[in-house]
Design a protein around this motif. Structure first.
Motif, PDB file in Angstrom:
ATOM      1  N   GLU A 180      10.047  -3.301   8.702  1.00  0.00           N
ATOM      2  CA  GLU A 180      10.034  -4.401   7.738  1.00  0.00           C
ATOM      3  C   GLU A 180       9.358  -3.967   6.445  1.00  0.00           C
ATOM      4  O   GLU A 180       9.796  -4.331   5.346  1.00  0.00           O
ATOM      5  N   ALA A 181       8.279  -3.181   6.556  1.00  0.00           N
ATOM      6  CA  ALA A 181       7.581  -2.696   5.358  1.00  0.00           C
ATOM      7  C   ALA A 181       8.503  -1.814   4.520  1.00  0.00           C
ATOM      8  O   ALA A 181       8.536  -1.918   3.284  1.00  0.00           O
ATOM      9  N   LEU A 182       9.271  -0.964   5.169  1.00  0.00           N
ATOM     10  CA  LEU A 182      10.192  -0.091   4.445  1.00  0.00           C
ATOM     11  C   LEU A 182      11.317  -0.886   3.796  1.00  0.00           C
ATOM     12  O   LEU A 182      11.790  -0.548   2.702  1.00  0.00           O
ATOM     13  N   ARG A 183      11.767  -1.950   4.463  1.00  0.00           N
ATOM     14  CA  ARG A 183      12.799  -2.812   3.875  1.00  0.00           C
ATOM     15  C   ARG A 183      12.268  -3.461   2.607  1.00  0.00           C
ATOM     16  O   ARG A 183      12.949  -3.489   1.564  1.00  0.00           O
ATOM     17  N   LEU A 184      11.043  -3.991   2.673  1.00  0.00           N
ATOM     18  CA  LEU A 184      10.431  -4.610   1.498  1.00  0.00           C
ATOM     19  C   LEU A 184      10.228  -3.588   0.384  1.00  0.00           C
ATOM     20  O   LEU A 184      10.407  -3.897  -0.803  1.00  0.00           O
ATOM     21  N   ASP A 201      13.606  -3.013  -1.187  1.00  0.00           N
ATOM     22  CA  ASP A 201      14.007  -4.175  -1.987  1.00  0.00           C
ATOM     23  C   ASP A 201      13.283  -4.197  -3.332  1.00  0.00           C
ATOM     24  O   ASP A 201      13.804  -4.733  -4.320  1.00  0.00           O
ATOM     25  N   ALA A 202      12.062  -3.629  -3.355  1.00  0.00           N
ATOM     26  CA  ALA A 202      11.285  -3.603  -4.598  1.00  0.00           C
ATOM     27  C   ALA A 202      11.713  -2.464  -5.516  1.00  0.00           C
ATOM     28  O   ALA A 202      11.164  -2.304  -6.613  1.00  0.00           O
ATOM     29  N   GLY A 203      12.675  -1.664  -5.056  1.00  0.00           N
ATOM     30  CA  GLY A 203      13.182  -0.581  -5.891  1.00  0.00           C
ATOM     31  C   GLY A 203      12.415   0.709  -5.793  1.00  0.00           C
ATOM     32  O   GLY A 203      12.642   1.647  -6.571  1.00  0.00           O
ATOM     33  N   ALA A 204      11.491   0.803  -4.825  1.00  0.00           N
ATOM     34  CA  ALA A 204      10.702   2.020  -4.661  1.00  0.00           C
ATOM     35  C   ALA A 204      11.408   2.981  -3.713  1.00  0.00           C
ATOM     36  O   ALA A 204      12.200   2.573  -2.863  1.00  0.00           O
ATOM     37  N   THR A 205      11.114   4.257  -3.869  1.00  0.00           N
ATOM     38  CA  THR A 205      11.700   5.273  -2.999  1.00  0.00           C
ATOM     39  C   THR A 205      10.932   5.291  -1.673  1.00  0.00           C
ATOM     40  O   THR A 205       9.724   5.527  -1.662  1.00  0.00           O
ATOM     41  N   PRO A 206      11.587   5.039  -0.565  1.00  0.00           N
ATOM     42  CA  PRO A 206      10.874   5.021   0.715  1.00  0.00           C
ATOM     43  C   PRO A 206      10.491   6.426   1.149  1.00  0.00           C
ATOM     44  O   PRO A 206      11.166   7.402   0.809  1.00  0.00           O
ATOM     45  N   PRO A 207       9.413   6.552   1.911  1.00  0.00           N
ATOM     46  CA  PRO A 207       8.989   7.872   2.383  1.00  0.00           C
ATOM     47  C   PRO A 207       9.848   8.341   3.548  1.00  0.00           C
ATOM     48  O   PRO A 207      10.559   7.564   4.182  1.00  0.00           O
ATOM     49  N   VAL A 208       9.777   9.639   3.826  1.00  0.00           N
ATOM     50  CA  VAL A 208      10.385  10.186   5.042  1.00  0.00           C
ATOM     51  C   VAL A 208       9.561   9.677   6.222  1.00  0.00           C
ATOM     52  O   VAL A 208       8.332   9.680   6.192  1.00  0.00           O
ATOM     53  N   VAL A 209      10.222   9.215   7.273  1.00  0.00           N
ATOM     54  CA  VAL A 209       9.522   8.639   8.422  1.00  0.00           C
ATOM     55  C   VAL A 209       9.538   9.610   9.597  1.00  0.00           C
ATOM     56  O   VAL A 209      10.587  10.171   9.944  1.00  0.00           O
ATOM     57  N   LEU A 250       0.818  -1.208   0.000  1.00  0.00           N
ATOM     58  CA  LEU A 250       0.000   0.000   0.000  1.00  0.00           C
ATOM     59  C   LEU A 250       0.854   1.262   0.000  1.00  0.00           C
ATOM     60  O   LEU A 250       0.476   2.271  -0.604  1.00  0.00           O
ATOM     61  N   LEU A 251       1.998   1.219   0.659  1.00  0.00           N
ATOM     62  CA  LEU A 251       2.902   2.365   0.610  1.00  0.00           C
ATOM     63  C   LEU A 251       3.402   2.605  -0.807  1.00  0.00           C
ATOM     64  O   LEU A 251       3.506   3.752  -1.263  1.00  0.00           O
ATOM     65  N   ARG A 252       3.697   1.511  -1.492  1.00  0.00           N
ATOM     66  CA  ARG A 252       4.176   1.646  -2.875  1.00  0.00           C
ATOM     67  C   ARG A 252       3.059   2.124  -3.788  1.00  0.00           C
ATOM     68  O   ARG A 252       3.241   3.017  -4.619  1.00  0.00           O
ATOM     69  N   HIS A 253       1.849   1.549  -3.611  1.00  0.00           N
ATOM     70  CA  HIS A 253       0.727   1.921  -4.472  1.00  0.00           C
ATOM     71  C   HIS A 253       0.319   3.379  -4.258  1.00  0.00           C
ATOM     72  O   HIS A 253       0.014   4.102  -5.210  1.00  0.00           O
ATOM     73  N   SER A 254       0.333   3.816  -3.004  1.00  0.00           N
ATOM     74  CA  SER A 254      -0.085   5.189  -2.691  1.00  0.00           C
ATOM     75  C   SER A 254       0.988   6.214  -3.023  1.00  0.00           C
ATOM     76  O   SER A 254       0.692   7.421  -3.092  1.00  0.00           O
ATOM     77  N   GLU A 255       2.242   5.758  -3.198  1.00  0.00           N
ATOM     78  CA  GLU A 255       3.372   6.652  -3.430  1.00  0.00           C
ATOM     79  C   GLU A 255       3.510   7.669  -2.295  1.00  0.00           C
ATOM     80  O   GLU A 255       3.788   8.847  -2.512  1.00  0.00           O
ATOM     81  N   ALA A 256       3.303   7.209  -1.071  1.00  0.00           N
ATOM     82  CA  ALA A 256       3.393   8.076   0.104  1.00  0.00           C
ATOM     83  C   ALA A 256       4.776   8.701   0.201  1.00  0.00           C
ATOM     84  O   ALA A 256       5.794   8.034   0.010  1.00  0.00           O
ATOM     85  N   ARG A 257       4.825   9.994   0.530  1.00  0.00           N
ATOM     86  CA  ARG A 257       6.094  10.706   0.650  1.00  0.00           C
ATOM     87  C   ARG A 257       6.507  10.892   2.098  1.00  0.00           C
ATOM     88  O   ARG A 257       7.697  11.099   2.391  1.00  0.00           O
TER      89      ARG A 257
END
Length: 466
Positions: free
Chosen positions: A51-55, A58-66, A30-37
């Motif tokens: 763990e969600a951010l690690r996945l 690994d999928a090549g998506a840009t992680p959001p600021v936490v 859902l983080l990847r689909h929503s493109e959350a920043r």
């Protein structure tokens, strides 16, 4: 979460409140689909978030600021009290149809979809929710509806509109509900039938006296609450308002509007009436239609059709899914997938079942909701859900999964006999399975697809047992 419902839109962003019970794999999807920043994380859920951010990485998506939210030494309150730049101005939408929220469906039947809410739909539904809840100014609202579910049925904004007080719970239990109502003078709350079950089945030592002189208004939605549960809630001092809706309708979209003349009816009849879904609220229109011809069904209490909606508080569409949006809104109406009739006389909507849940046995349509209502009338049954079990002769037969009340014992054969005394024989369960708990979504909806899988794994019920 409540404060973020205001802060995020004021910053010109879209709020996407994720289900707090998601596992890391689904959260990453859902983080990847929503493109959350930006991702706000409660400290209690930090492990899942990591763990969600690690996945996600690994999928090549840009992680959001936490942004980590913690209660340690009141860090969050200290952060808020410092305030922001004094020159900051709220970023109003250029068009009221711009998105304000992205809500993922709870996934009871399929992969969750992202439902887009607009600023216009959100403020109209917030005002409609206040009216549906019969909420005066300065209410005290107890949160048993998760704020990630349709933005708390839009009550995150509705309570504020009335200058109300929010009472929040980390964990919803019968004891916690009674304690909060008694200590804080709660006037309104909401929750799925599961929450009503927690209240009526609370142990005597867990109950507390309700505020004197008035009832606590409880809006319920999801599956129709069994009449026996409504009756017990009324006896405890709660006023149950039965609503119905979906994520795609911003939460509750209809209400069983109460008529004063019904007050004089016996308790059982009042409860049966309250189990109806009723009429639409002021923000949209509801109808029961033949999905093929799009003709409205007659108000004869027998002709079934699909519940459909159109209006201001129907979703803008599914995010990144034009095909699903077109299918759901075909013909200019949102198709709910729920089957219903209209009651003679007043035309109130009464749901018979989900189109995917209806059981067809020997050519007869069996409403699982009606079978479940009979099961709930059993004195030892706390929860029940009915699905179809495959059968070589009949096609399907009703299979009931039941949870016994604490300290009670349930015998399957006795439950079958109990139901046969209250239902036509073809409708009564042929199989009863006693379980410790029913699989549910975080919003309290029973995951019938999981129960159907279990029933399917049982195989056909032999004709020798029919």
């Amino acid at each position: 979460m409540c404060e973020l419902h205001f802060a995020v839109p004021m910053a010109g962003a879209v709020i996407c409140a994720l289900n707090s019970r998601l596992d890391a794999a689904m959260a990453s999807v859902l983080l990847r689909h929503s493109e959350a920043r930006v991702l706000f994380v409660d400290a209690a859920l930090l492990g899942v978030a990591r763990e969600a951010l690690r996945l996600l990485s690994d999928a090549g998506a840009t992680p959001p600021v936490v942004v980590l939210i913690t209660d340690a030494e009141h860090e969050y309150e200290a952060l808020v009290s410092r305030g922001g730049p004094p020159e900051f101005a709220a970023r109003w939408p250029a068009d009221e149809n711009e998105p304000i929220a992205l809500n993922y469906t709870s996934g009871t039947t399929s992969r969750p979809k992202g439902v887009i809410y607009s600023h216009r739909g959100a403020y109209l539904n917030s005002l409609a929710a206040v009216l549906l809840n019969d909420m005066p100014s300065m209410p005290v609202y107890l949160w048993t509806v998760p704020m990630f579910h349709c933005n708390g049925w839009c009550m995150a904004w509705g309570v504020a509109a009335q200058g109300g007080t929010n009472v929040c719970l980390r964990k919803v239990t019968g004891a916690a509900i009674f304690d909060a109502v008694s200590r804080h003078g709660v006037t309104h709350m909401g929750g799925a039938p599961t929450v009503l079950g927690m209240i009526v089945h609370a142990a005597p030592e867990e109950r507390r006296p309700l505020p004197a002189g008035r009832k606590v208004a409880v809006m319920t939605g999801g599956a129709p609450p069994p009449p026996v549960v409504l009756f017990r809630m009324e006896a405890l001092g709660f006023l149950v308002i039965h609503s119905y809706g979906l994520t795609e309708t911003y939460g509750p979209a209809t209400v069983c509007t109460w008529r004063p003349e019904w007050d004089a009816l016996p308790a059982g009849e009042r409860a049966a009436i309250k189990a109806r879904q009723g009429l639409h609220h002021l923000g949209l229109e509801v109808d029961v239609k033949d999905p093929a011809t799009m003709r409205s069904v007659p108000a004869d209490g027998a002709t079934m059709g699909e519940v459909m909606f159109r209006g201001n508080t129907v979703m803008s569409g599914y995010y990144k899914d034009a095909a699903a949006t077109a299918e759901a809104l075909a013909g200019g109406w949102f198709r709910s997938g729920d089957l219903a009739v209209r009651v003679p006389g007043d035309g109130y909507v009464k749901i018979r079942d989900r189109s995917k849940d209806i059981i067809i046995s020997g050519g007869e349509n069996i409403s699982t909701i009606e079978v479940e209502a009979a099961l709930f009338a059993h004195p030892a049954v706390a929860e029940a859900a009915v699905v179809g079990r495959p059968d070589e002769h009949w096609g399907e037969t009703p299979c009931a999964f039941v949870v016994a009340k604490k300290g009670e014992r349930v015998e399957p054969e006795e439950v079958v006999a109990f139901c046969r005394g209250r239902l036509p024989r073809y409708m009564a369960p042929r199989t009863v399975v006693v379980v410790e708990e029913l699989p549910k979504t975080a919003t309290g909806k029973v995951q019938k697809f999981a129960l159907r899988d279990k029933a399917k794994a049982m195989g056909s019920l032999s004709t020798s047992k029919l």
